[in-house]
Design a protein around this motif. Structure first.
Motif, PDB file in Angstrom:
ATOM      1  N   UNK A  73       0.860  -1.183   0.000  1.00  0.00           N
ATOM      2  CA  UNK A  73       0.000   0.000   0.000  1.00  0.00           C
ATOM      3  C   UNK A  73       0.898   1.235   0.000  1.00  0.00           C
ATOM      4  N   UNK A  74       0.769   2.051  -1.031  1.00  0.00           N
ATOM      5  CA  UNK A  74       1.663   3.211  -1.205  1.00  0.00           C
ATOM      6  C   UNK A  74       1.566   4.189  -0.025  1.00  0.00           C
ATOM      7  N   UNK A  75       0.369   4.422   0.483  1.00  0.00           N
ATOM      8  CA  UNK A  75       0.205   5.361   1.602  1.00  0.00           C
ATOM      9  C   UNK A  75       0.920   4.857   2.857  1.00  0.00           C
ATOM     10  N   UNK A  76       0.859   3.565   3.086  1.00  0.00           N
ATOM     11  CA  UNK A  76       1.536   2.971   4.249  1.00  0.00           C
ATOM     12  C   UNK A  76       3.047   3.093   4.070  1.00  0.00           C
ATOM     13  N   UNK A  77       3.529   2.774   2.882  1.00  0.00           N
ATOM     14  CA  UNK A  77       4.974   2.850   2.613  1.00  0.00           C
ATOM     15  C   UNK A  77       5.484   4.277   2.798  1.00  0.00           C
ATOM     16  N   UNK A  78       4.744   5.246   2.270  1.00  0.00           N
ATOM     17  CA  UNK A  78       5.147   6.647   2.413  1.00  0.00           C
ATOM     18  C   UNK A  78       5.139   7.087   3.873  1.00  0.00           C
ATOM     19  N   UNK A 116      13.311   3.065  -0.149  1.00  0.00           N
ATOM     20  CA  UNK A 116      12.969   3.599   1.166  1.00  0.00           C
ATOM     21  C   UNK A 116      14.228   3.766   2.019  1.00  0.00           C
ATOM     22  N   UNK A 117      15.121   2.811   1.939  1.00  0.00           N
ATOM     23  CA  UNK A 117      16.367   2.890   2.717  1.00  0.00           C
ATOM     24  C   UNK A 117      17.247   4.040   2.243  1.00  0.00           C
ATOM     25  N   UNK A 118      17.254   4.305   0.943  1.00  0.00           N
ATOM     26  CA  UNK A 118      17.997   5.462   0.439  1.00  0.00           C
ATOM     27  C   UNK A 118      17.430   6.752   1.029  1.00  0.00           C
TER      28      UNK A 118
END
Length: 167
Positions: A73-78, A116-118
């Motif tokens: 889910x893009x919102x969760x990832x963001x 995300x790690x970057x």
């Protein structure tokens, strides 16, 4: 966040609020995306209000936070990345030294986790720069190869370039 500042971290732990938040971040059910998103927002807000006091409670949450950063889910990832940045901004040298290996390991899991790690490594670099940390020189040899390797991938080259410019 404001409730955490008023009640204090000890109360949040004693009442089980932190465990509830951690459990919500871990809920992998597809229909639990809003729950994960809300829990990550709580982590970010608590980190913003309690700053360094939150570090000992944040560090055990890091693996779940990193999983959330590559959520489908893009919102969760963001929100995972946003919460991570808020927490990283207030980490001490010890917290940064603990966090960097976890980020470097998580970056190898998938392309989404790598991106995300970057982003989170950018927050680490900002933290080190703002605080003029004496540990910068020991961490850069670990961070730079990952960023340079990322620069070879066209999909994340721009982000990698931005991280190199931070250094």
């Amino acid at each position: 966040g404001a409730i955490a500042a008023v009640l204090g971290i000890a109360t949040l732990k004693k009442t089980g609020v932190l465990q509830t938040i951690t459990d919500a971040v871990s809920d992998s059910a597809k229909d639990a995306a809003k729950k994960r998103h809300g829990a990550l927002a709580c982590i970010g807000n608590i980190a913003a209000f309690l700053q360094k006091l939150f570090e000992p409670y944040f560090m055990p949450m890091v693996p779940k936070l990193l999983d959330a950063c590559s959520d489908t889910n893009k919102m969760v990832a963001e929100m995972g990345v946003r919460a991570g940045k808020q927490a990283i901004a207030n980490l001490t040298d010890f917290g940064i030294k603990t966090m960097v290996p976890k980020l470097l390991t998580a970056a190898k899991v998938s392309m989404k986790a790598h991106n995300a790690c970057l982003d989170l490594l950018g927050a680490v670099l900002t933290n080190l720069k703002v605080r003029e940390s004496k540990h910068t020189s020991s961490l850069l040899p670990k961070i730079i190869p990952v960023i340079i390797e990322s620069a070879r991938d066209i999909k994340v080259a721009k982000m990698a370039q931005e991280r190199l410019e931070q250094i």
